[in-house]
Enzyme design. Structure first.
Site, mmCIF file in Angstrom:
data_model
loop_
_atom_site.group_PDB
_atom_site.id
_atom_site.type_symbol
_atom_site.label_atom_id
_atom_site.label_comp_id
_atom_site.label_asym_id
_atom_site.label_seq_id
_atom_site.Cartn_x
_atom_site.Cartn_y
_atom_site.Cartn_z
ATOM 1 N N GLU A 97 -6.058 -9.269 3.155
ATOM 2 C CA GLU A 97 -5.279 -8.611 4.212
ATOM 3 C C GLU A 97 -5.266 -9.545 5.405
ATOM 4 O O GLU A 97 -6.320 -9.886 5.942
ATOM 5 C CB GLU A 97 -5.866 -7.252 4.594
ATOM 6 C CG GLU A 97 -5.660 -6.183 3.529
ATOM 7 C CD GLU A 97 -6.075 -4.784 3.967
ATOM 8 O OE1 GLU A 97 -5.977 -4.460 5.167
ATOM 9 O OE2 GLU A 97 -6.511 -4.010 3.086
ATOM 10 N N GLU A 143 0.841 -1.200 0.000
ATOM 11 C CA GLU A 143 0.000 0.000 0.000
ATOM 12 C C GLU A 143 0.874 1.248 0.000
ATOM 13 O O GLU A 143 2.025 1.220 0.469
ATOM 14 C CB GLU A 143 -0.880 -0.026 1.270
ATOM 15 C CG GLU A 143 -1.814 1.169 1.373
ATOM 16 C CD GLU A 143 -2.936 0.969 2.393
ATOM 17 O OE1 GLU A 143 -2.833 0.047 3.219
ATOM 18 O OE2 GLU A 143 -3.912 1.746 2.339
ATOM 19 N N TYR A 157 -6.984 -9.453 10.744
ATOM 20 C CA TYR A 157 -5.650 -9.302 11.330
ATOM 21 C C TYR A 157 -5.584 -10.005 12.681
ATOM 22 O O TYR A 157 -6.598 -10.143 13.378
ATOM 23 C CB TYR A 157 -5.340 -7.812 11.542
ATOM 24 C CG TYR A 157 -5.023 -7.076 10.255
ATOM 25 C CD1 TYR A 157 -3.743 -7.071 9.736
ATOM 26 C CD2 TYR A 157 -6.023 -6.386 9.558
ATOM 27 C CE1 TYR A 157 -3.438 -6.408 8.557
ATOM 28 C CE2 TYR A 157 -5.724 -5.720 8.377
ATOM 29 C CZ TYR A 157 -4.425 -5.735 7.882
ATOM 30 O OH TYR A 157 -4.131 -5.083 6.712
ATOM 31 N N GLN A 161 2.067 -6.240 5.456
ATOM 32 C CA GLN A 161 2.259 -5.846 4.077
ATOM 33 C C GLN A 161 3.675 -6.234 3.663
ATOM 34 O O GLN A 161 4.434 -6.742 4.475
ATOM 35 C CB GLN A 161 2.029 -4.355 3.953
ATOM 36 C CG GLN A 161 0.590 -3.939 4.288
ATOM 37 C CD GLN A 161 0.272 -2.521 3.823
ATOM 38 O OE1 GLN A 161 1.048 -1.835 3.194
ATOM 39 N NE2 GLN A 161 -0.943 -2.081 4.182
ATOM 40 N N ASN A 199 -12.211 -1.160 -1.299
ATOM 41 C CA ASN A 199 -11.523 -1.747 -0.147
ATOM 42 C C ASN A 199 -12.291 -1.403 1.123
ATOM 43 O O ASN A 199 -12.638 -0.226 1.333
ATOM 44 C CB ASN A 199 -10.097 -1.177 -0.036
ATOM 45 C CG ASN A 199 -9.427 -1.579 1.274
ATOM 46 O OD1 ASN A 199 -9.018 -2.721 1.436
ATOM 47 N ND2 ASN A 199 -9.344 -0.660 2.231
ATOM 48 N N GLU A 200 -12.551 -2.375 1.935
ATOM 49 C CA GLU A 200 -13.232 -2.156 3.224
ATOM 50 C C GLU A 200 -14.328 -1.093 3.069
ATOM 51 O O GLU A 200 -14.357 -0.092 3.788
ATOM 52 C CB GLU A 200 -12.217 -1.783 4.323
ATOM 53 C CG GLU A 200 -11.227 -2.905 4.573
ATOM 54 C CD GLU A 200 -10.384 -2.777 5.831
ATOM 55 O OE1 GLU A 200 -10.434 -1.736 6.511
ATOM 56 O OE2 GLU A 200 -9.660 -3.751 6.144
HETATM 57 O O1 AHR Z 1 -3.107 -2.668 6.065
HETATM 58 C C1 AHR Z 1 -3.441 -1.475 6.696
HETATM 59 C C2 AHR Z 1 -4.914 -1.122 6.558
HETATM 60 O O2 AHR Z 1 -5.685 -2.086 7.214
HETATM 61 C C3 AHR Z 1 -5.478 -1.107 5.166
HETATM 62 O O3 AHR Z 1 -5.235 0.099 4.510
HETATM 63 C C4 AHR Z 1 -6.939 -1.280 5.406
HETATM 64 O O4 AHR Z 1 -7.591 -1.900 4.326
HETATM 65 C C5 AHR Z 1 -7.000 -2.111 6.672
HETATM 66 O O5 AHR Z 1 -7.879 -1.600 7.578
#
Ligand code: AHR
Length: 526
Positions: free
Chosen positions: A331, A51, A275, A380, A198-199
């Site tokens: 992600e 990103e 995550y 990332q 995205n999201e």
């Molecule tokens: O990876 C960091 C952020 O986490 C990304 O920009 C977003 O899609 C997620 O919330």
């Protein structure tokens, strides 16, 4: 402790002969059925995410052609060489939350004429836009990967996204194709994957699933790939935004919509973001100087990925029993507290042996769900969150996560083989975990590979392997471990957590191997 110190003082060849003396072990009996094939472990499961965030792109990949740091057309040579060894199948760019604020036209043409903009998604820093579409495509080409481009649904328009795709993929002499040619790239680029927003339930515009679905239909219809090479099996795959929580409402809406789609729109994958944040938001666990308590808590938390996938898969199976639509975990990874002294919006964290083990557990989960989970992108790639690579000016270091990805290269596009074993349990404080995890696969050349993760931070694991359908004569490979769960590689000491050679003993086709505490091991069984 004495054993551990001795182990790390010895050269790799001698280590093979040290069977962890003095540690009584109950062997784990593991059976691989090489006569039965499971799903393909799609190489796209080993995808990455880059990103425009902190030093992920600027400094991490891009230093500019006038930099003293060795580069090819502005792209770091050291980073490219390291990434080539991972055979990175695809790279997701430009975001993340940044994607829904990105206007691609600002990042093309002569660099001196590109406008400076603010990266309001990540720290409000000034972006000179010197890393844009053509630089990303050059990077992808240099590392031998494929582009996964996320278009702006939040603050962009379908027309803007359609023009971007035409700029990248048109082969016919349209105005945008000519503009790309004038920028040095007459050949159409390949865009393997298209992320539509995205999201969108949060930073991408806080949309309801129904509202997003209506946007998705429009983008899917009008944002087309014009590259004549990208037809049939080579077609660009469209990926819809999926959930970031295990609840299934979002997936249900997408899949119900998909079920009744007509000729005019479609998607091939639905994403999922999850995550490992063991103590909840904001992330507070340190990435440095922690003990086994944090290690165990983090692994427990990461194993939730399995349940998350199952919940989404159940919904997808209802609407798509043929599994046409892929679940794309675009992600994932550990999100820890920002390193002290760094810009908190740059999401800088160290990467320890714990992260390497966490990566192997997730990759194994994805492999076991390979019939539906066919793509994933760790967050990332460089200098951000659970990175493969850390850089500081001209310095570069490869992380434990990098080495796990490297060890897993043989699993790319391999066929999963059924493995049965009693994982046992490893208890630390009030956290109970499986003691070992494992997957096996047959690669495209027919070779059988076995991965074993020993989660136990204190005890080695003795593994006794029986293989049906193959008579193994040798079992050789690499193992990744280190003195402590929080061991890291640094610019000054880059070789603390690196793979070393390991071999099992083979008798009558049965393999016996002892793997170190807190380790990841990959063996070729030949
Ligand atoms: O990876 C960091 C952020 O986490 C990304 O920009 C977003 O899609 C997620 O919330």
């Amino acid at each position: 402790m004495r054993i551990r110190c001795l182990r790390f003082a010895l050269p790799a060849a001698l280590l093979l002969a040290v069977p962890f003396p003095g540690v009584a072990q109950e062997p784990t009996h593991l059976t691989i059925d090489a006569s039965k094939a499971g799903a393909k472990i799609d190489r796209n499961l080993f995808g990455q995410f880059a990103e425009n965030l902190g030093h992920g792109l600027y400094g991490g990949i891009w230093v500019g052609p006038n930099s003293k740091i060795p580069n090819t057309r502005g792209i770091r040579k050291d980073v490219v060489e390291a990434l080539r060894a991972l055979k990175v199948p695809n790279v997701r760019w430009p975001g993340g939350c940044f994607a829904d604020q990105y206007h691609w036209r600002k990042g093309i043409g002569p660099v001196a004429q590109r406008p400076a903009t603010l990266n309001s998604a990540w720290g409000g820093v000034v972006d000179d836009n010197s890393f844009g579409t053509d630089e990303f495509m050059d990077f992808i080409h240099q590392i031998g990967s494929e582009a996964y481009v996320s278009v702006n649904v939040g603050s962009g328009t379908p027309a803007e996204a359609a023009d971007w795709l035409e700029y990248m993929t048109a082969a016919a002499p349209t105005a945008l194709q000519k503009e790309r040619a004038a920028n040095g790239h007459p050949e159409a680029y390949k865009v393997g994957f298209l992320g539509i927003g995205n999201e969108s339930w949060s930073c991408g515009g806080d949309m309801t699933p129904e509202y997003y679905l209506s946007q998705l239909k429009i983008y899917s219809r009008f944002v087309t790939n014009d590259n004549p090479q990208q037809t049939g099996a080579n077609q660009m795959l469209k990926i819809a935004v999926g959930p970031g929580v295990p609840e299934t409402e979002w997936t249900e809406t997408m899949m119900k919509g998909w079920k009744s789609h007509d000729w005019s729109w479609d998607f091939n994958g639905v994403s999922l973001h999850w995550y490992t944040v063991p103590t909840g938001w904001p992330p507070s666990l340190p990435s440095l100087n922690f003990g086994v308590d944090d290690y165990a808590k983090t692994l427990k938390s990461t194993l939730f990925m399995e349940e998350f996938l199952r919940k989404q898969e159940a919904v997808m199976d209802k609407y798509d029993p043929e599994k046409k639509v892929a679940l794309v975990v675009d992600e994932w990874g550990a999100w820890l507290a920002p390193l002290p002294g760094t810009n908190k919006d740059f999401l800088v964290q160290q990467n320890s042996l714990r992260d390497g083990i966490l990566a192997s557990l997730n990759l194994n989960i994805f492999a076991r769900h390979g019939d539906r989970v066919r793509m994933a992108n760790i967050a990332q790639m460089i200098n951000v969150l659970q990175a493969m690579i850390l850089t500081d000016q001209e310095k570069m270091v490869l992380t434990p996560t990098y080495y796990v990805f490297k060890m897993y290269v043989p699993f790319q596009d391999a066929t999963l083989l059924p493995v049965t074993f009693d994982a046992g349990s490893y208890t630390h404080g009030d956290v109970s975990l499986p003691r070992v995890d494992a997957i096996a696969a047959r690669d495209v050349s027919g070779k059988v590979w076995l991965e074993i993760t020993n989660l136990d931070a204190e005890k080695p694991a003795q593994i006794d392997v029986a293989i049906a359908g193959v008579t193994a004569k040798t079992a050789k490979g690499e193992t990744l471990t280190a003195p402590a769960v929080d061991s890291i590689n640094t610019f000054a000491a880059p070789g603390v957590v690196v793979p070393t050679a390991i071999a099992g003993t083979v008798k009558n086709g049965r393999v016996s191997i002892t793997v170190a505490p807190k380790s990841v091991t990959v063996l070729a069984l030949e």
